[in-house]
Design a protein around this motif. Sequence first.
Motif, PDB file in Angstrom:
ATOM      1  N   GLY A  85     -18.190   8.630  -3.619  1.00 15.09           N
ATOM      2  CA  GLY A  85     -18.605   9.459  -2.621  1.00 15.09           C
ATOM      3  C   GLY A  85     -17.294  10.073  -1.994  1.00 15.09           C
ATOM      4  N   LEU A  86     -16.245   9.415  -1.773  1.00 16.38           N
ATOM      5  CA  LEU A  86     -14.980   9.809  -1.283  1.00 16.38           C
ATOM      6  C   LEU A  86     -14.328  10.880  -2.182  1.00 16.38           C
ATOM      7  N   GLU A  87     -14.297  10.511  -3.579  1.00 13.03           N
ATOM      8  CA  GLU A  87     -13.798  11.447  -4.580  1.00 13.03           C
ATOM      9  C   GLU A  87     -14.525  12.624  -4.616  1.00 13.03           C
ATOM     10  N   LYS A  88     -15.775  12.936  -4.199  1.00 15.74           N
ATOM     11  CA  LYS A  88     -16.720  14.052  -4.066  1.00 15.74           C
ATOM     12  C   LYS A  88     -16.043  14.919  -3.177  1.00 15.74           C
ATOM     13  N   LEU A  89     -15.741  14.142  -1.973  1.00 12.98           N
ATOM     14  CA  LEU A  89     -15.284  14.869  -0.820  1.00 12.98           C
ATOM     15  C   LEU A  89     -13.944  15.187  -0.934  1.00 12.98           C
ATOM     16  N   GLY A  90     -13.182  14.955  -1.981  1.00  7.93           N
ATOM     17  CA  GLY A  90     -11.746  15.330  -2.254  1.00  7.93           C
ATOM     18  C   GLY A  90     -10.743  14.273  -1.895  1.00  7.93           C
ATOM     19  N   VAL A  91     -11.162  13.144  -1.619  1.00  3.98           N
ATOM     20  CA  VAL A  91     -10.199  11.971  -1.025  1.00  3.98           C
ATOM     21  C   VAL A  91      -9.607  11.147  -2.324  1.00  3.98           C
ATOM     22  N   LYS A  92      -8.432  11.221  -2.720  1.00  2.00           N
ATOM     23  CA  LYS A  92      -7.914  10.352  -3.681  1.00  2.00           C
ATOM     24  C   LYS A  92      -7.880   9.208  -3.421  1.00  2.00           C
ATOM     25  N   VAL A  93      -8.581   8.069  -4.169  1.00  4.92           N
ATOM     26  CA  VAL A  93      -8.352   6.562  -3.818  1.00  4.92           C
ATOM     27  C   VAL A  93      -7.934   6.110  -5.227  1.00  4.92           C
ATOM     28  N   THR A  94      -6.563   5.674  -5.356  1.00  3.91           N
ATOM     29  CA  THR A  94      -5.921   5.008  -6.375  1.00  3.91           C
ATOM     30  C   THR A  94      -5.591   3.756  -5.994  1.00  3.91           C
ATOM     31  N   PRO A  95      -5.029   2.830  -7.022  1.00  6.72           N
ATOM     32  CA  PRO A  95      -4.501   1.609  -6.555  1.00  6.72           C
ATOM     33  C   PRO A  95      -3.164   1.755  -5.708  1.00  6.72           C
ATOM     34  N   ALA A  96      -2.629   3.167  -5.653  1.00  6.40           N
ATOM     35  CA  ALA A  96      -1.404   3.280  -4.758  1.00  6.40           C
ATOM     36  C   ALA A  96      -2.012   3.169  -3.363  1.00  6.40           C
ATOM     37  N   PHE A 200      -7.567  -2.273  -8.649  1.00  9.57           N
ATOM     38  CA  PHE A 200      -7.310  -2.245  -7.402  1.00  9.57           C
ATOM     39  C   PHE A 200      -7.066  -3.716  -6.812  1.00  9.57           C
ATOM     40  N   VAL A 201      -7.461  -4.665  -7.685  1.00  7.78           N
ATOM     41  CA  VAL A 201      -7.483  -6.159  -7.074  1.00  7.78           C
ATOM     42  C   VAL A 201      -6.182  -6.893  -7.255  1.00  7.78           C
ATOM     43  N   THR A 202      -5.843  -7.241  -5.999  1.00 12.79           N
ATOM     44  CA  THR A 202      -4.243  -7.834  -6.246  1.00 12.79           C
ATOM     45  C   THR A 202      -4.332  -8.960  -5.045  1.00 12.79           C
ATOM     46  N   ASN A 203      -3.149  -9.701  -5.012  1.00 10.99           N
ATOM     47  CA  ASN A 203      -2.978 -10.704  -3.829  1.00 10.99           C
ATOM     48  C   ASN A 203      -2.390 -10.248  -2.678  1.00 10.99           C
ATOM     49  N   THR A 204      -3.455  -9.739  -1.802  1.00  8.56           N
ATOM     50  CA  THR A 204      -3.001  -8.716  -0.758  1.00  8.56           C
ATOM     51  C   THR A 204      -2.313  -9.629   0.342  1.00  8.56           C
ATOM     52  N   VAL A 205      -2.308 -10.958   0.490  1.00  4.60           N
ATOM     53  CA  VAL A 205      -1.595 -11.590   1.458  1.00  4.60           C
ATOM     54  C   VAL A 205      -0.006 -11.448   1.339  1.00  4.60           C
ATOM     55  N   VAL A 206       0.420 -11.576  -0.135  1.00  2.00           N
ATOM     56  CA  VAL A 206       1.724 -11.391  -0.420  1.00  2.00           C
ATOM     57  C   VAL A 206       2.345 -10.137  -0.222  1.00  2.00           C
ATOM     58  N   HIS A 207       1.507  -8.781  -0.437  1.00  2.08           N
ATOM     59  CA  HIS A 207       1.906  -7.610  -0.118  1.00  2.08           C
ATOM     60  C   HIS A 207       2.254  -7.385   1.425  1.00  2.08           C
ATOM     61  N   LEU A 208       1.156  -8.052   2.046  1.00  6.03           N
ATOM     62  CA  LEU A 208       1.353  -8.068   3.895  1.00  6.03           C
ATOM     63  C   LEU A 208       2.360  -8.753   4.329  1.00  6.03           C
ATOM     64  N   HIS A 209       2.797  -9.915   3.434  1.00  5.91           N
ATOM     65  CA  HIS A 209       4.052 -10.375   3.956  1.00  5.91           C
ATOM     66  C   HIS A 209       5.386  -9.937   3.694  1.00  5.91           C
ATOM     67  N   GLU A 210       5.300  -9.261   2.630  1.00  7.01           N
ATOM     68  CA  GLU A 210       6.452  -8.268   2.180  1.00  7.01           C
ATOM     69  C   GLU A 210       6.743  -7.189   3.249  1.00  7.01           C
ATOM     70  N   ALA A 211       5.350  -6.582   3.493  1.00  5.13           N
ATOM     71  CA  ALA A 211       5.305  -5.562   4.600  1.00  5.13           C
ATOM     72  C   ALA A 211       5.883  -5.923   5.935  1.00  5.13           C
ATOM     73  N   THR A 212       5.357  -7.191   6.399  1.00  3.19           N
ATOM     74  CA  THR A 212       5.968  -7.729   7.635  1.00  3.19           C
ATOM     75  C   THR A 212       7.433  -8.131   7.764  1.00  3.19           C
ATOM     76  N   ARG A 213       7.795  -8.470   6.623  1.00  2.00           N
ATOM     77  CA  ARG A 213       9.302  -8.706   6.666  1.00  2.00           C
ATOM     78  C   ARG A 213      10.066  -7.594   6.616  1.00  2.00           C
ATOM     79  N   ARG A 214       9.736  -6.160   6.264  1.00  2.00           N
ATOM     80  CA  ARG A 214      10.372  -5.048   6.354  1.00  2.00           C
ATOM     81  C   ARG A 214       9.912  -4.413   7.516  1.00  2.00           C
TER      82      ARG A 214
END
Length: 423
Positions: A85-96, A200-214
């Motif tokens: 649905g988002l793609e149809k509306l022109g919203v690009k959703v990627t693993p990025a 799209f699947v990943t260890n989000t906890v690790v990414h969030l902790h990296e983000a909080t560190r910076r």
Amino acid sequence: MANVILVGAQWGDEGKGKIIDVLTEQSEIVVRTAGGNNAGHTVYLGKDKYVLHLIPSGILRPGKVCMIGNGVVLDPIGLVKELDGLEKLGVKVTPANLQISETAHVVFPWHRELDGQREVRKRSNKIGTTKRGIGPTYGDKAARVGLRVIDLIHPVRFPQRLKERLEENNEVLRALGAQPIEYDKVLADYTAAADRLRPFVTNTVVHLHEATRRSANILFEGAQGTFLDIDHGTYPYVTSSSTTAGGACTGSGVPPNRMDRVVGVMKAYTTRVGEGPLPTENAEISDLLHGMGREFGATTGRARRCGWFDAVATRHASMVNGIDELAITNVDGLDTVKTIRVCVAYEVDGQRLNHIPNDCEILARCQPVYEEFPGWETPTDAVQRWEDLPVTCRHYLLSIAQMTGARLTITSVGPAREQTMFL
Ligand code: GDP
Ligand code: IMO
Ligand code: MG
């Protein structure tokens, strides 16, 4: 803006989607931490309307990373539909720009079927669920028999676990007189969805902790509302997750000492969709809002029940969430009201209550004690600066914020981004 938890301070549909979209501008990451596709968050970009169910509302801003946290229950078929649905509306959703937690629990067709079956059996005591299988999925999670995203994308483990779970649940469905579910079809549908979602699947906890560190700014996107919280809501007329601020920690893996601020979103009046007590429910304001074509559910299309602002409830919300700042939305909904009422206490069995009672049967009998405010009786939807709102309107908003016990920082007078004022 640091790490901000955004919560609904009422019964859901407070306008969180719109406020999240606005606050996303200052965030790097937006994380959904609870609930599933029972949520419906509406965002308008110009005339285009987007309704987000599982994907964080931040997705509409390019360059932002959105995450579906471990506290969410995820319907893979629903999520793929939402992506399309988002793609149809022109919203690009990627693993990025979208990451999905490996440990979020998966919603299956038997969860939806059981949700429906339980509602039918409850008859007049039904909850009025969205029938998205939310309760049974969180039930399986707590019973430690649920399947998680990490299982869904595992090509060997998934077919085996699916068979085990399906056999047990089909026995239950048969006993309830419902149709059993076909293994081959679920396997095919879920395998196709898993293939689509795997990147799209990943260890989000690790990414969030990296983000909080910076010191990246993270926005924790609440779903539902305080009184739908499994612990703090009007049980049993609640959803099955932690919709209050604490849920942002457990639902993301980011600890409490990394959180900086809690923003509570509330409407200038009250709405609720589904069953359960709503002390300030009022036909006059319901008719007014429905007559304007407003207050129909974003997920199920059901007419929302409407009532006056309930300060007893929002004070409680402020307490359990630790709300620092308030966003008041839908101010324009009261533009034509001559005298506005605000519930400041309840009365039941000859007693005055200043707190929301935990016993739902008592809450259902509570009569609101109202304070009256003069209406502004003038359109506010084109107002762009706080100082330009009518004095009576500002007085009303500051009063309900004060009764709630937090600082008013955002006022919304329409669904669009531009109809937002910062104090
Ligand atoms: P959420 O679930 O909390 O994100 O809220 P919903 O999207 O389910 O419902 C809120 C509704 O109010 C949506 O239709 C929004 O577009 C709309 N909305 C939000 N803020 C305002 C406002 O200030 N004025 C008006 N008129 N509509 C608003
Ligand atoms: P957003 O995020 C309003 C309500 C349902 C029902 C109860 C349980 O858009 O604010 P469930 O399907 O979760 O088991 O239903 O909770 N409900 C919501 N009401 N907004 C929501 O989400 C809701 N999500 C669930 O109507 O009363
Ligand atoms: Mg909603």
